[in-house]
Each structure stands twice: as C-alpha cells, then as structure tokens.
Write a protein that holds these residues in place. Structure first.
Motif, mmCIF file in Angstrom:
data_model
loop_
_atom_site.group_PDB
_atom_site.id
_atom_site.type_symbol
_atom_site.label_atom_id
_atom_site.label_comp_id
_atom_site.label_asym_id
_atom_site.label_seq_id
_atom_site.Cartn_x
_atom_site.Cartn_y
_atom_site.Cartn_z
ATOM 1 N N VAL B 104 -0.883 -1.771 0.915
ATOM 2 C CA VAL B 104 -1.072 -1.134 -0.253
ATOM 3 C C VAL B 104 -0.168 -1.073 -1.080
ATOM 4 C CG1 VAL B 104 -1.355 1.262 -0.835
ATOM 5 C CG2 VAL B 104 -2.766 0.685 0.819
ATOM 6 N N LEU B 105 -0.289 -0.943 -2.386
ATOM 7 C CA LEU B 105 0.929 -1.131 -3.527
ATOM 8 C C LEU B 105 0.723 0.303 -4.196
ATOM 9 C CD1 LEU B 105 2.982 -1.875 -5.336
ATOM 10 C CD2 LEU B 105 1.430 -3.374 -6.538
ATOM 11 N N GLY B 121 -5.088 -2.961 0.875
ATOM 12 C CA GLY B 121 -5.054 -3.594 -0.171
ATOM 13 C C GLY B 121 -5.123 -2.892 -1.515
ATOM 14 N N VAL B 122 -5.165 -1.458 -1.470
ATOM 15 C CA VAL B 122 -5.404 -0.655 -2.849
ATOM 16 C C VAL B 122 -4.161 -0.908 -3.641
ATOM 17 C CG1 VAL B 122 -5.469 1.535 -3.520
ATOM 18 C CG2 VAL B 122 -7.153 0.980 -1.863
ATOM 19 N N ILE B 123 -4.376 -0.839 -4.941
ATOM 20 C CA ILE B 123 -3.227 -1.020 -6.000
ATOM 21 C C ILE B 123 -3.571 0.339 -6.544
ATOM 22 C CG2 ILE B 123 -2.333 -2.157 -7.725
ATOM 23 C CD1 ILE B 123 -3.342 -4.685 -6.975
ATOM 24 N N PHE B 139 -9.318 -2.063 -1.364
ATOM 25 C CA PHE B 139 -9.222 -3.107 -2.300
ATOM 26 C C PHE B 139 -9.469 -2.430 -3.834
ATOM 27 C CE2 PHE B 139 -10.163 -5.608 1.297
ATOM 28 C CZ PHE B 139 -9.155 -6.255 1.663
ATOM 29 N N ARG B 141 -8.475 -0.346 -7.136
ATOM 30 C CA ARG B 141 -7.544 -0.382 -7.930
ATOM 31 C C ARG B 141 -7.402 0.764 -9.164
ATOM 32 N NH1 ARG B 141 -6.874 -6.578 -10.054
ATOM 33 N NH2 ARG B 141 -7.910 -7.502 -8.468
ATOM 34 N N THR C 2 -9.391 -12.199 -2.848
ATOM 35 C CA THR C 2 -7.968 -11.727 -2.790
ATOM 36 C C THR C 2 -7.293 -13.062 -2.412
ATOM 37 O OG1 THR C 2 -8.138 -11.237 -0.538
ATOM 38 C CG2 THR C 2 -8.570 -9.337 -1.994
ATOM 39 N N LEU C 64 6.747 -6.306 -7.850
ATOM 40 C CA LEU C 64 6.564 -6.660 -6.318
ATOM 41 C C LEU C 64 4.972 -6.704 -6.230
ATOM 42 C CD1 LEU C 64 9.280 -4.644 -4.160
ATOM 43 C CD2 LEU C 64 9.040 -7.197 -4.601
ATOM 44 N N PRO C 65 4.352 -7.903 -5.877
ATOM 45 C CA PRO C 65 3.047 -7.874 -5.981
ATOM 46 C C PRO C 65 2.479 -7.433 -4.298
ATOM 47 C CG PRO C 65 3.826 -10.037 -5.815
ATOM 48 C CD PRO C 65 4.846 -9.346 -5.771
ATOM 49 N N ASN C 66 1.337 -6.916 -4.216
ATOM 50 C CA ASN C 66 0.869 -6.864 -2.971
ATOM 51 C C ASN C 66 -0.157 -8.031 -2.973
ATOM 52 O OD1 ASN C 66 -1.346 -6.013 -4.162
ATOM 53 N ND2 ASN C 66 -1.807 -4.328 -2.767
ATOM 54 N N MET C 67 -0.980 -8.256 -1.879
ATOM 55 C CA MET C 67 -1.599 -9.452 -1.725
ATOM 56 C C MET C 67 -3.146 -9.460 -2.436
ATOM 57 S SD MET C 67 -3.861 -8.611 1.974
ATOM 58 C CE MET C 67 -5.155 -7.730 1.931
ATOM 59 N N THR C 68 -3.174 -8.377 -3.206
ATOM 60 C CA THR C 68 -4.561 -8.168 -3.835
ATOM 61 C C THR C 68 -4.397 -8.351 -5.357
ATOM 62 O OG1 THR C 68 -4.328 -5.743 -3.799
ATOM 63 C CG2 THR C 68 -5.681 -6.798 -2.152
ATOM 64 N N MET C 69 -3.332 -8.627 -5.688
ATOM 65 C CA MET C 69 -3.093 -8.720 -7.246
ATOM 66 C C MET C 69 -3.371 -9.957 -7.824
ATOM 67 S SD MET C 69 0.473 -7.666 -8.794
ATOM 68 C CE MET C 69 0.162 -5.818 -8.409
#
Lengths: 248, 248, 248
Positions: B104-105, B121-123, B139, B141, C2, C64-69
């Motif tokens: 998660v970001l 994986g949520v942004i 996932f 955003r 992703t 800083l990216p997470n894996m879903t960017m």
C-alpha cells in the motif's frame, strides 16, 4: 507591481527537550497539558489547562511575506491563546495572534492564520485552511479540507461541510497587482446555517440564519434566512420545514 | 445540545532515539523497515517487513473527542497493521485501529482515521482525508486531496480523482445537534468505477460497477453500472463503450 | 495490470543536531539561512542565501513507487535548488529534482513533486499539491489547497484561486490499467489569467492570456484570451473590459 518587504526572521530562545520539543522560553503552558513529540511552540503562546497538543504541531509561527505579497504582513509575535481542554492535532500549524476558546478541537494537518477568533466548543477538521482575522462562533463545526478566507465571519452553531471553498475578492482580476484598491469582502454565515459538501461561497455574500446550501452549490447572491438553495449558480429550492426548525 | 466527554490522554512509554523517533515500547517493527526522522509510533502499531515510513509521520494516534462531538469516540489503542512493502509518506497521520494490506502507498500529508480497512496495492495520494471505518478494495487509487467520509465502501480497482468530496448524512441539518437519530449512509463505489476530478458524491448513493462520473459532477442519485454521468446534478450521458470495457 | 517495481530506499548520511534537524551531508545550505526545528534535508538540496525553512519541513525526498504504479518513477536524488530569499512553510514536503527561483514563498503543509520549475517571486499557498514536472512562471500565485497535475504549464503573473482542481488524463478510464497508452495532457494557463475559487480544469485545455474563469466553473474547452467564462460546463460570459486590461 511588486513591492519590497524586509523579511527578517526574529530571534527567539527555545528550550529543547529529549522528546523533540522546541518550546520558546516566553511560552506559557498550563497545568496537565499533554505535549506530543516534535512540537514547536513559539513565543507568546499560552496553552490552557488540560489541553492536548499532538505530535509535530507548530504553534505561534509568524507570517512571513515574500517580496511579491500585496497585503501588508506584520512578522511579530502576538499572543496565541488556546483555551483550556482544547485539542490541537498532529502536524497542525497555528499562527501567532489568534485566540481559541475552551474545548476547541483543531484536528490534524490544519492551518489557522493570524488574528482569528474561535469560540468555545468549535470543531475544526483535518486539512482545513483558515486565513487571517476569521471569526468562528461557539459550537460551530468546520469539516475536513474546508477553506475560510480572510475576514470571514461564521456565527454560532454553523455547520460547514467538507471541502467548502470561499472567496473574498471580487476584484481580484485587477486588485492582484495592487493597481486598484483591494476591498476584501468575505462571506458572512449567520448562526445555525448549514453549508453542504463542496459548495463554493463568493465574496461578500451573506448566508442567512438557519439557511442551508446544498452540496456542490455555487453561491453568488445572499441567501435569505431559513431557506434552502442549491445548484450552479445557487437558486431558491424551498423554505426550511417547520419540523426542522423545531428539531434544532 | 452538547455532551460532556472525558478526554484523558492515555499513558504510554516511548523510546526516543537520536534521530528524533519516538517509538512506543509496544509497537512492532518488521525487518528491513526504513523509518524516517521525527516519526512518532504509538502502541499497537505493527509495521510489516520492508515497509518505509517517511519523516514526520505519526502512526497509531488515538481519536480524541472534545465535548461537542456527536459521534461516540473511543480513545483506546487498537492494532494499526501496515502490511509488508508498504510506504507511508512524510507528515502523514494514521489513526489507531486500521488495517493496511501489503504494497500500500499512502503519500504525504494524508490522514486516515480509525477502523479503516485498505486492501493490497492501494494507492492513496497526498492530502487525502479518510474518515473512520472506510473500506477500500485492493488496487484502488485515491488521488490527491480527495475526501472519504465515514463508513464509505470502495470496491476493487476503483479510481477516485483529485479533490473528490463525499458526504454521508442527508439529515445533517437536524442530526448535527443530536436531536434526531443519525443514520450515516456513505456512498458505495462498486469495482472498476472512475470518479472524475472535483466530483461530489452525496450520501447513500451507489456508483455501479465500471461506471464513470465526469469531473465536477454532483451525484445525487445512484449511477447504474457501466454508464457515464456528468453535470450538476449528474445526469446520464452515455453507456461505457464496449471497447473501453474490453480494455480494462 | 500491475507491475513490479523494486523499492529500495537509498542509503544516505545525515548529521543530526540538537534542534531536531536531520541534514544530509551532501546538502548545501547558503548564508544566513534560517532552519526551523525538526526539518529533514536530503542529499543534493541546495538552499540559497537568506532563505527560511520552517519547522517540520522535508526537503528533497525521493518519489517511492509501490508495485501498482503506472508511471515509471526514478528513486534517485537530483538537485533540489531553492533560490535566495525564499520561504518554505511548516511541515511542507518538497521532492528531489525541482528548481525554485528567488523570493519564492511556499506556505505550510504543501507538497511539490519532482521535476518542477518555479519562477521568481511565485507564491504557493497552504495545502497545495503540485505533481511532477510542473512549470510555474514568475510572479504567479497559487492559492491554498489548489491542485496542479503533472506536466502543467502556468505562465507568468497567473492567479489560481483556492481549491482549483486540474486533470491531465482524458483516457483515465482505460489508461489506468496500463492497457492503453497514456498521453498526459495537462492544462496550459497563459500569462495574466485568473482561475476562480473551486474551478475544475480538464485535460489539455488552454486558458488564454488574460482570460478569467469564474469560481466553481468546470472548464471543458479552450478559453480564448481576454474572455470571461463560467458555469458547468464553462461558457463564454463576456470579454475582459478594456479598463481591466489597462489596470493590470
């Protein structure tokens, strides 16, 4: 078009404790006050008994103009008074020279500029930005991310929804360069009124006592007391029902 | 009209390191976690392996009511769980009692209240404010400065644009004083939906699966699945084209 | 849908002083710079003479990216240059790799992403979020809580009101999953234009020189120079009066 302002950061003395707090020697902290970690407290801050200041909050900072600012700004410490049993949230920034009553809650990541007067029991949400010289009456609530322009007047028991935006300068097109006089006219919100989520209030309009502005409305004219308006631009929808008036 | 709440700040024990970090003794930090400077970590925070917590972040704070708050608030530490390989931005404030999945970001200057559940994986962008008990599916955003009201439900793969505002109380005019029962009905956003920049979502509406709300729309009624709406108030514009459905 | 991104937080060396400042050894601080308490300054930050960095600010953080960017992000330190006599507000977060001119004011709780270029004398309010690679011309002002999307172009002497929102991806419905090419087209705002409080600007539109967008408008098409538009969607209202043009 621009005008030189001397920006000198005043000297002050801090004590620094082992929990990351920087507290000016001229600040006054009441009894049983909880201070979080990494708070910064500038001179002339006075915190009432049993209040809580959460981590990372900055209390009493002075406004600092850059050379392009139109409005004159005085970079001097004045009293920032926080009443007893109030709560200041994490990473919130309160400027010098404002006055908060007792039992006020200012939540996280919010900023309130200098010269504001905030009554007893007011709740101000997260991410709210209030400009200079706002007056907020007792028991009013300002929800997350709302914006209050300079000189705004909010009476008692008002409810302002999330993300409400306000303006105070109808002449910004010309006044922004200082070539015409600026006459700031902030919105006035009378007691018991409700402003819906995401509404926009234009300069100088008055929202009457107990009136209600629907979510997403853009208010371009005065709203009579005890009426409901909505839309873009906002138009009269109905009167406030009698049973609503009795219930509040 | 108001009601007294005892506000006592619970005691806790912190360690304070030389990099300005205040870490509660009852917090649990995984392996290879990076902690920035001046972070504050409260009890019952659990940070998964390889996560990053940036400078000035506050994790696990408790909600603190003032005397005028309607909704009952429990000022107790519960688990705040942050999954592995997650990132928490600078000066962000996460409350106690929420659960974030892996990867998660959460970006800078954002605040998430207690009881939220945030999937893998949520942004979540900068300056976002999420209230209590929100559910955000994997996932999805949430773009900068959006506001999520309490009890909001966002399913998987949803996209919420910048500055989207939401509401959860159609009866706020009377409920705000506690004189009528409050029945919070937050918006529900089904999977794969897109909400455009600056849209406003009213209480209790449902945005159907794969639907799209245009930028600046004010949504006052349910939006059927796989349709596009826009305007103030939002009206049907078209169906989602088949080629769009195939492309997602 | 992703895509895996390696997220490793780079190593760096800090000095930590007794006032809670973490300053990277590779940062460069000019003469007579005031640094507040609890600031964090990352490598390759260069602060010009006589600038002020207020308490809790974070300068030079990497994205800083997470894996879903979707968008590729480079987590490397580049120069963050802050010109002389500039002011950075409390708890504000500036990313690495941007360039601020002299006499710039960035207020509290604001965040500016990497790759931005900000001209002399620009004022950026509180709670503003600017994304990557924005260009802001000299003497422009961005009011509190506005949002600037990635790649946005703002020329000189522009005024952007409170809470203005912008978008840069008309194809977000399909592009969000990376299954179609993304072609970001940010709004372009020509010099001397004014954008009213709470307006929404859609992707790729151009606001002509000296044009004015009314508060709360949703701008879906280009706005010709020296005209006023308003409403949802925004429509032509009038020409800018000659006396206004002469006054600016």
């Amino acid at each position: 078009m621009t005008r030189k302002v001397t920006t000198r950061f005043p000297n002050y003395l801090f004590t620094r404790d082992t929990n990351g707090r920087s507290i000016a020697k001229k600040a006054s902290i009441g009894e049983n006050v909880h201070l979080g970690s990494n708070v910064t407290i500038y001179p002339k801050v006075r915190i009432g008994d049993r209040s809580v200041v959460m981590d990372g909050a900055v209390l009493g900072r002075i406004p600092l103009p850059n050379m392009t600012m139109n409005r004159p700004v005085t970079s001097e410490y004045c009293d920032l008074v926080i009443g007893p049993e109030s709560i200041i949230g994490c990473n919130t920034v309160l400027y010098t020279g404002s006055r908060l009553g007792s039992n006020v809650l200012v939540s996280d990541l919010t900023s309130i500029r200098e010269g504001c007067s905030i009554g007893e029991g007011v709740i101000i949400g997260r991410g709210v930005m209030a400009l200079y010289d706002c007056r907020i009456g007792s028991f009013s609530r300002i929800q997350d991310q709302a914006h209050l322009v300079g000189n705004m007047v909010i009476e008692e028991h008002v409810f302002i929804g999330m993300g409400v935006m306000t303006a105070n300068d109808n002449d910004v097109y010309t006044s922004r360069f200082g070539s015409t006089a600026v006459c700031f006219q902030a919105p006035v919100i009378r007691s018991l009124a409700v402003i819906g989520t995401g509404a926009v209030l234009l300069p100088g309009i008055e929202i009457g006592m107990g009136a209600m502005v629907a979510a997403g409305a853009v208010v371009t004219r005065d709203v009579p007391a005890w009426t409901v308006v909505g839309g873009v631009p906002a138009r009269h929808i109905r009167e406030i029902p009698n049973e609503w008036r009795r219930a509040i």
